[in-house]
Design an enzyme around this catalytic site. Structure first.
Site, PDB file in Angstrom:
ATOM      1  N   HIS A   2       0.790  -1.345   0.203  1.00  0.00           N
ATOM      2  CA  HIS A   2       0.114   0.067  -0.010  1.00  0.00           C
ATOM      3  C   HIS A   2       0.813   1.213  -0.067  1.00  0.00           C
ATOM      4  O   HIS A   2       1.992   1.202   0.539  1.00  0.00           O
ATOM      5  CB  HIS A   2      -0.737  -0.087   1.171  1.00  0.00           C
ATOM      6  N   ASP A  27       2.991  -4.433   8.160  1.00  0.00           N
ATOM      7  CA  ASP A  27       1.786  -3.791   7.923  1.00  0.00           C
ATOM      8  C   ASP A  27       0.544  -4.936   7.911  1.00  0.00           C
ATOM      9  O   ASP A  27       0.592  -5.622   7.022  1.00  0.00           O
ATOM     10  CB  ASP A  27       1.770  -3.075   6.709  1.00  0.00           C
ATOM     11  N   GLN A  73      -4.605  -5.336   6.633  1.00  0.00           N
ATOM     12  CA  GLN A  73      -5.305  -6.340   6.172  1.00  0.00           C
ATOM     13  C   GLN A  73      -5.480  -7.634   6.863  1.00  0.00           C
ATOM     14  O   GLN A  73      -6.112  -8.572   6.393  1.00  0.00           O
ATOM     15  CB  GLN A  73      -5.103  -6.288   4.661  1.00  0.00           C
ATOM     16  N   LYS A  76     -10.725  -0.606  10.361  1.00  0.00           N
ATOM     17  CA  LYS A  76     -10.592  -1.874   9.395  1.00  0.00           C
ATOM     18  C   LYS A  76     -10.925  -3.049  10.279  1.00  0.00           C
ATOM     19  O   LYS A  76     -10.988  -4.132   9.611  1.00  0.00           O
ATOM     20  CB  LYS A  76      -9.252  -2.089   8.717  1.00  0.00           C
ATOM     21  N   CYS A 102      -4.589   2.123  -3.954  1.00  0.00           N
ATOM     22  CA  CYS A 102      -3.324   2.714  -3.307  1.00  0.00           C
ATOM     23  C   CYS A 102      -2.229   1.829  -3.334  1.00  0.00           C
ATOM     24  O   CYS A 102      -1.305   1.746  -2.578  1.00  0.00           O
ATOM     25  CB  CYS A 102      -3.550   2.953  -1.651  1.00  0.00           C
TER      26      CYS A 102
HETATM   27  N1  PLP Z   1      -1.685  -0.787   4.606  1.00  0.00           N
HETATM   28  C1  PLP Z   1      -2.591  -1.444   3.932  1.00  0.00           C
HETATM   29  C2  PLP Z   1      -2.324  -2.930   3.509  1.00  0.00           C
HETATM   30  C3  PLP Z   1      -3.811  -1.136   3.721  1.00  0.00           C
HETATM   31  O1  PLP Z   1      -5.012  -1.704   3.472  1.00  0.00           O
HETATM   32  C4  PLP Z   1      -4.218   0.112   4.262  1.00  0.00           C
HETATM   33  C5  PLP Z   1      -5.718   1.070   4.012  1.00  0.00           C
HETATM   34  O2  PLP Z   1      -6.426   0.623   3.038  1.00  0.00           O
HETATM   35  C6  PLP Z   1      -3.258   1.085   4.737  1.00  0.00           C
HETATM   36  C7  PLP Z   1      -1.954   0.564   4.977  1.00  0.00           C
HETATM   37  C8  PLP Z   1      -3.481   2.551   5.368  1.00  0.00           C
HETATM   38  O3  PLP Z   1      -4.453   2.312   6.539  1.00  0.00           O
HETATM   39  P1  PLP Z   1      -5.123   3.648   6.952  1.00  0.00           P
HETATM   40  O4  PLP Z   1      -5.471   4.422   5.988  1.00  0.00           O
HETATM   41  O5  PLP Z   1      -6.031   3.159   8.187  1.00  0.00           O
HETATM   42  O6  PLP Z   1      -3.824   4.626   7.899  1.00  0.00           O
END
Ligand code: PLP
Length: 413
Positions: free
Chosen positions: A130, A207, A210, A233, A371
């Site tokens: 992401h 990270d 998900q 999430k 993203c």
């Molecule tokens: N990393 C992953 C794998 C994501 O799916 C997301 C959000 O879609 C993010 C980072 C960013 O998360 P946040 O917008 O809650 O900071």
């Protein structure tokens, strides 16, 4: 249509009754919400906990002697313990509350980068990250003259671990990869990634945005140095997230932002910072968010993450089979080891067009690059249609989605 009451382990109708928004009509059709990867809906238990906080407890934490302040402080710190237990961190001081995954990555990039990254050093990310797990490292590399290295993915959307091995060298200072791909749902073999990194004493940042909603995560078992996720999430409010950092990093890192709440003593000559996570939580924190997060974690633990995983997996298999029966559908990341996310395209139809027609039929999916533009570049596509499932979804909803999709394909072909 399948009978949604037939699932043995999970009483999905009971669960659905907890989520008020699922009763909504969108465009005069019952809402089918398959955009859980972007954000999940909230159960009334979480909404009520936040309302209760404002009705009965609202007060600033940590510095008040009065009853409300002490009550709010206890609940905020109890939320930290709940998060600690949820991911099995060794100590509560390893849990830092942030605004979410993006802020967690920025925090580590800032703090780790300041102390440990120098010109010529290398940081390894992957092609499926992401943007939130690319940009902070990219900026750090630009600032320090370091180099960003990228683990490529294969045509199935899996990380090529042979290539990863080749990237590891004495110059590698940190690995930052996602546990589960938000676009493809592919679950990475993070244990292997960590084990290879450990052989060279390289810290690993995961990270977990998900992963945490779909599976049990044990940071001690994984052996990662950092792990993060976002509350929104995982059935909790927006604006709250968790960064797990091993105690040694919490001790070594200097504050990320400074101000009230981060200190032991301040004089105009010198400031002594607090120990532990408070050092990183500058200003009045998101108290109701932390309380909502703890409520959400308790909620899913009551259902059980194994039950959730099994049920969501069933939904995903069912939807995958149905999608494969439609002519022209191409699924990206169609692998065995994945979480409840399906990314696909249909012939050369633009994903936005399909998404718009699905919405007219009450079906919410995400379309676009999610993203993950480098991953889209890898597949040479502008975007995909992504259906991401939660334990409150049903096979009946998948049937609605499939027939809505068939209509959309007919209209756009
Ligand atoms: N990393 C992953 C794998 C994501 O799916 C997301 C959000 O879609 C993010 C980072 C960013 O998360 P946040 O917008 O809650 O900071």
């Amino acid at each position: 249509m399948q009978n949604t009451l037939q699932h043995t382990a999970l009483d999905v109708e009971k669960v659905r009754a907890d989520f008020p928004i699922l009763k909504m009509q969108v465009n005069n059709k019952p809402l089918v919400y398959f955009d859980n990867g972007a954000t999940s809906q909230k159960p009334k238990q979480v909404i009520d906990a936040i309302a209760k906080y404002y009705y009965e407890e609202n007060s600033n934490i940590h510095r008040g002697v009065h009853t409300l302040s002490q009550r709010a402080t206890i609940h905020y710190e109890f939320a930290r313990e709940t998060a600690q237990k949820h991911i099995n961190a060794a100590a509560v001081n390893e849990i830092i509350f942030t605004r979410g995954t993006t802020e967690s990555v920025n925090l580590v990039a800032h703090c780790f980068g300041k102390l440990f990254i120098e010109k010529g050093d290398e940081i390894v990310v992957s092609e499926m990250e992401h943007h939130s797990n690319i940009l902070p490292w990219q900026v750090l590399c630009e600032e320090k003259g370091a180099v960003l290295k990228v683990i490529p993915v294969n045509e199935n959307g899996e990380l090529i671990l042979e290539e990863y091995k080749k990237l590891l060298s004495d110059k590698t200072k940190l690995i930052a990869v996602t546990h589960v791909s938000n676009t493809l749902g592919v679950i990475n073999d993070v244990k292997e990634i960590i084990s290879l990194a450990k052989q060279k004493n390289i810290p690993v940042f995961l990270d977990g945005a998900q992963a945490v909603p779909h599976m049990a995560v044990d940071v001690q078992d994984l052996g990662c140095d950092f792990y993060c996720f976002s509350g929104h999430k995982i059935y909790a409010p927006t604006g709250i997230g968790v960064l797990y950092a091993k105690a040694k990093w919490v001790e070594k890192f200097e504050p990320y932002q400074v101000g009230g709440g981060t200190i032991k003593t301040v004089t105009f000559d010198k400031t002594v910072y607090a120990d532990g996570p408070l050092k990183f939580e500058a200003g009045t924190p998101n108290m109701e968010g932390a309380i909502g997060l703890a409520t959400a974690l308790n909620y899913i633990n009551e259902i059980g993450l194994e039950t959730i995983s099994t049920y969501e997996d069933e939904l995903m298999q069912y939807a995958t089979e149905k999608l494969k029966q439609l002519a022209g559908v191409k699924i990206y990341g169609d692998v065995k080891h994945k979480a409840a996310v399906i990314s696909f395209n249909v012939n050369n139809i633009h994903p936005f067009d399909i998404g718009t027609i699905l919405d007219k039929q009450g079906v919410a999916v995400r379309t676009g690059h999610h993203c993950t533009q480098p991953l889209m570049q890898h597949f040479n596509i502008p975007g995909t249609i992504r259906a991401s499932f939660s334990f409150y979804n049903t096979k009946a909803e998948i049937d609605i989605f499939i027939s809505a999709l068939e209509k959309a394909i007919k209209m756009l072909s």
